[in-house]
Design a protein around this motif. Structure first.
Motif, PDB file in Angstrom:
ATOM      1  N   GLY A 151     -38.463 -62.494  86.689  1.00 47.37           N
ATOM      2  CA  GLY A 151     -37.651 -61.152  86.331  1.00 47.37           C
ATOM      3  C   GLY A 151     -37.313 -61.168  84.828  1.00 47.37           C
ATOM      4  O   GLY A 151     -36.709 -60.121  84.620  1.00 47.37           O
ATOM      5  N   TRP A 152     -37.887 -61.904  83.977  1.00 47.18           N
ATOM      6  CA  TRP A 152     -37.399 -61.941  82.721  1.00 47.18           C
ATOM      7  C   TRP A 152     -38.927 -61.482  81.802  1.00 47.18           C
ATOM      8  O   TRP A 152     -39.826 -61.915  82.222  1.00 47.18           O
ATOM      9  CB  TRP A 152     -36.869 -63.272  82.184  1.00 47.18           C
ATOM     10  CG  TRP A 152     -35.765 -63.995  82.654  1.00 47.18           C
ATOM     11  CD1 TRP A 152     -35.383 -63.981  84.188  1.00 47.18           C
ATOM     12  CD2 TRP A 152     -34.366 -64.051  82.121  1.00 47.18           C
ATOM     13  NE1 TRP A 152     -34.050 -64.509  84.321  1.00 47.18           N
ATOM     14  CE2 TRP A 152     -33.667 -64.418  83.196  1.00 47.18           C
ATOM     15  CE3 TRP A 152     -34.047 -63.959  80.778  1.00 47.18           C
ATOM     16  CZ2 TRP A 152     -32.295 -64.804  82.643  1.00 47.18           C
ATOM     17  CZ3 TRP A 152     -32.824 -64.257  80.407  1.00 47.18           C
ATOM     18  CH2 TRP A 152     -31.751 -64.723  81.260  1.00 47.18           C
ATOM     19  N   SER A 153     -38.471 -60.736  80.667  1.00 42.86           N
ATOM     20  CA  SER A 153     -39.359 -60.574  80.053  1.00 42.86           C
ATOM     21  C   SER A 153     -39.575 -61.709  78.860  1.00 42.86           C
ATOM     22  O   SER A 153     -38.543 -62.385  78.755  1.00 42.86           O
ATOM     23  CB  SER A 153     -39.270 -59.127  79.014  1.00 42.86           C
ATOM     24  OG  SER A 153     -38.849 -57.891  79.973  1.00 42.86           O
ATOM     25  N   THR A 154     -40.821 -61.875  78.251  1.00 42.95           N
ATOM     26  CA  THR A 154     -40.674 -62.990  77.318  1.00 42.95           C
ATOM     27  C   THR A 154     -41.489 -62.519  75.997  1.00 42.95           C
ATOM     28  O   THR A 154     -42.522 -61.759  75.820  1.00 42.95           O
ATOM     29  CB  THR A 154     -41.741 -64.236  77.975  1.00 42.95           C
ATOM     30  OG1 THR A 154     -41.459 -65.460  76.754  1.00 42.95           O
ATOM     31  CG2 THR A 154     -43.098 -63.744  78.244  1.00 42.95           C
ATOM     32  N   LEU A 155     -40.701 -62.830  74.792  1.00 45.31           N
ATOM     33  CA  LEU A 155     -41.213 -62.611  73.360  1.00 45.31           C
ATOM     34  C   LEU A 155     -41.652 -63.995  72.891  1.00 45.31           C
ATOM     35  O   LEU A 155     -41.027 -64.858  72.773  1.00 45.31           O
ATOM     36  CB  LEU A 155     -40.248 -62.135  72.627  1.00 45.31           C
ATOM     37  CG  LEU A 155     -40.459 -61.748  71.018  1.00 45.31           C
ATOM     38  CD1 LEU A 155     -41.563 -60.419  71.029  1.00 45.31           C
ATOM     39  CD2 LEU A 155     -39.058 -61.508  70.572  1.00 45.31           C
ATOM     40  N   LEU A 156     -43.145 -64.082  72.407  1.00 42.00           N
ATOM     41  CA  LEU A 156     -43.688 -65.218  71.810  1.00 42.00           C
ATOM     42  C   LEU A 156     -43.829 -64.912  70.385  1.00 42.00           C
ATOM     43  O   LEU A 156     -44.593 -64.163  69.983  1.00 42.00           O
ATOM     44  CB  LEU A 156     -45.071 -65.424  72.438  1.00 42.00           C
ATOM     45  CG  LEU A 156     -44.933 -66.181  74.000  1.00 42.00           C
ATOM     46  CD1 LEU A 156     -44.695 -65.012  74.855  1.00 42.00           C
ATOM     47  CD2 LEU A 156     -46.319 -66.477  74.397  1.00 42.00           C
ATOM     48  N   ILE A 157     -42.855 -65.400  69.690  1.00 37.91           N
ATOM     49  CA  ILE A 157     -43.105 -65.258  68.147  1.00 37.91           C
ATOM     50  C   ILE A 157     -43.592 -66.358  67.272  1.00 37.91           C
ATOM     51  O   ILE A 157     -44.067 -67.367  67.493  1.00 37.91           O
ATOM     52  CB  ILE A 157     -41.498 -65.070  67.795  1.00 37.91           C
ATOM     53  CG1 ILE A 157     -40.849 -66.615  67.653  1.00 37.91           C
ATOM     54  CG2 ILE A 157     -40.365 -64.307  68.598  1.00 37.91           C
ATOM     55  CD1 ILE A 157     -39.460 -66.956  66.821  1.00 37.91           C
ATOM     56  N   SER A 158     -43.868 -65.827  66.051  1.00 42.01           N
ATOM     57  CA  SER A 158     -44.203 -66.539  64.974  1.00 42.01           C
ATOM     58  C   SER A 158     -43.238 -66.769  64.021  1.00 42.01           C
ATOM     59  O   SER A 158     -42.089 -66.126  64.047  1.00 42.01           O
ATOM     60  CB  SER A 158     -45.739 -66.363  64.360  1.00 42.01           C
ATOM     61  OG  SER A 158     -45.317 -64.827  63.739  1.00 42.01           O
ATOM     62  N   TYR A 159     -43.363 -67.833  63.255  1.00 35.95           N
ATOM     63  CA  TYR A 159     -42.172 -68.120  62.041  1.00 35.95           C
ATOM     64  C   TYR A 159     -42.779 -68.537  60.962  1.00 35.95           C
ATOM     65  O   TYR A 159     -43.946 -69.114  60.756  1.00 35.95           O
ATOM     66  CB  TYR A 159     -41.218 -69.047  62.879  1.00 35.95           C
ATOM     67  CG  TYR A 159     -41.590 -70.321  63.070  1.00 35.95           C
ATOM     68  CD1 TYR A 159     -41.869 -71.620  62.261  1.00 35.95           C
ATOM     69  CD2 TYR A 159     -41.650 -70.670  64.693  1.00 35.95           C
ATOM     70  CE1 TYR A 159     -42.537 -72.570  62.826  1.00 35.95           C
ATOM     71  CE2 TYR A 159     -42.136 -71.763  64.893  1.00 35.95           C
ATOM     72  CZ  TYR A 159     -42.390 -72.939  64.421  1.00 35.95           C
ATOM     73  OH  TYR A 159     -42.779 -73.966  64.486  1.00 35.95           O
ATOM     74  N   ARG A 160     -41.893 -68.633  59.857  1.00 39.58           N
ATOM     75  CA  ARG A 160     -42.723 -68.798  58.493  1.00 39.58           C
ATOM     76  C   ARG A 160     -43.438 -69.982  58.559  1.00 39.58           C
ATOM     77  O   ARG A 160     -43.208 -71.299  58.945  1.00 39.58           O
ATOM     78  CB  ARG A 160     -41.408 -69.155  57.690  1.00 39.58           C
ATOM     79  CG  ARG A 160     -40.402 -70.256  57.860  1.00 39.58           C
ATOM     80  CD  ARG A 160     -39.191 -70.232  57.169  1.00 39.58           C
ATOM     81  NE  ARG A 160     -38.289 -68.886  57.174  1.00 39.58           N
ATOM     82  CZ  ARG A 160     -37.373 -68.319  56.721  1.00 39.58           C
ATOM     83  NH1 ARG A 160     -36.869 -69.154  55.600  1.00 39.58           N
ATOM     84  NH2 ARG A 160     -36.819 -67.167  57.002  1.00 39.58           N
TER      85      ARG A 160
END
Length: 402
Positions: free
Chosen positions: A187-196
């Motif tokens: 039941g959670w959304s997920t954000l897959l990020i990039s970083y420097r």
């Protein structure tokens, strides 16, 4: 020549030889230190394919690989070949005679596997969120260095619970694809990020890793993005060096802590001094070189040698020393035979905060390949733990008129 003169000459020659040898060793050690230090903080332009392909039989759907710790791993894996120009999906081990390991070829996504000679095993079986039977969005996270691409996969019913995933050193946001199903199922959304400096997000001035000491600011930006888009409860999830980045974000940012309700760590980099020692030994370098490299990285004069714009004091990145500052539950997973990041740091962190940390040890899963080795157990742990966190942090409903 007198006997005393000959003796003096021999002794002098011996002293000269010892001095020359000592000088030579010092020079070699200095060079190794610089090379090792630069390697630690410099992003790799392309990963090597160390696994040798013995033979490919497309008719039977099998591949033969030279036996190694990586090719012997049980489970399902991605396989990059032709310097990452090709990708296949390999199933479990069919046969291992000690020299050649045969595995099932489940699919060849692109490239000519039958013409390849080398490749590398990868935990990324899938290559994008579009392969899942659920919606996703390509989004941009504004950071201090510029726009950083990310994938947002919302929970089926939407909601305000978010898991922000942070990949490891030398990886990309694809590393977190394995977490999409158990996270959204809970039941959670997920954000897959990039970083420097990861090859997708903007580069820093020095184009060097900070081992968590600089990248944490990009996680803070991701938390701000999530909050601006409706997130009320946030869990940070870090893979390998992403674990170090996540923990530094928690320790350094009040903005991160404001909505944080939990942390998930997969094969995290906890103790960088210990990691440098471990990797130094694995590379066959002199004993103690890892400690020297850790010292050099933290010196203000080291920038000319490593390319760092500012020193990285690895001792200051140790979360165990600040374990009393953590205030949210954590799920910590690590394999005993990691092979890249020793499990000792995770054990020390878990021992420092047994009241907060659920520690799960795996065996034979290697580094960040716990899901690949045992997807049922790994997914069950993530799904169950997130459900527990959601229940424990759910606001108390107030009756009307109360």
């Amino acid at each position: 020549m007198a006997r005393g003169s000959r003796a003096t000459t021999v002794i002098g020659a011996a002293i000269g030889l010892v001095a020359a040898t000592a000088t030579g060793l010092a020079v070699v050690t200095a060079v190794l230190t610089i090379v090792f230090a630069r390697r630690v903080v410099t992003p790799e332009p392309a990963k090597r394919g160390d696994e040798r392909i013995i033979g490919v039989d497309l008719a039977s759907g099998t591949i033969g690989l030279a036996a190694s710790n990586e090719t012997r791993m049980r489970g399902t894996y991605g396989f990059w070949f032709d310097k990452d120009a090709g990708h296949a999906r390999l199933g479990d081990v069919i046969d291992d005679d000690g020299r050649v390991v045969r595995r099932r070829i489940e699919a060849v996504d692109f490239g000519r596997l039958d013409r390849a000679t080398h490749g590398r095993m990868s935990g990324w079986v899938r290559i994008g969120p579009w392969e899942f039977d659920r919606p996703y969005e390509d989004v941009i996270v504004p950071t201090a260095l510029g726009p950083a691409p990310a994938w947002l996969v919302p929970a089926e019913r939407g909601g305000d619970d978010w898991v922000i995933q942070v990949h490891g050193r030398g990886a990309k946001r694809h590393e977190g694809l394995r977490g999409i199903e158990p996270i959204t199922d809970a039941g959670w959304s997920t954000l897959l990020i990039s970083y420097r400096n990861d090859g997708e997000a903007p580069e820093s001035v020095d184009r060097r890793y900070g081992l968590g000491g600089t990248e944490w600011a990009d996680v803070e930006a991701a938390v701000r993005f999530a909050t601006d888009h409706g997130a009320r409860r946030i869990v940070l999830m870090g893979w390998s060096m992403g674990g170090s980045i996540v923990l530094q974000a928690v320790l350094r940012s009040s903005e991160v802590r404001e909505r944080l309700v939990g942390v998930i760590l997969d094969s995290p980099a906890i103790d960088w001094v210990d990691i440098l020692r471990f990797q130094g030994r694995a590379l066959g370098m002199p004993t103690g070189l890892g400690d020297v490299v850790a010292h050099v990285l933290g010196e203000p004069w080291s920038g000319g040698l490593t390319g760092l714009a500012a020193p990285v004091a690895v001792e200051d990145l140790d979360p165990v020393a600040r374990a009393d500052e953590f205030a949210v539950p954590m799920l910590l997973m690590h394999s005993v035979d990691d092979g890249f990041v020793p499990i000792d740091g995770s054990r020390r962190l878990a021992a420092a905060r047994p009241d907060l940390i659920r520690f799960e040890e795996f065996t034979d899963a290697r580094h960040t390949k716990l899901w690949n080795h045992d997807p049922e157990r790994w997914s069950g742990l993530v799904r169950g733990w997130l459900s527990e966190v959601a229940a424990a942090t759910r606001p108390i409903e107030t009756a009307p008129g109360a």
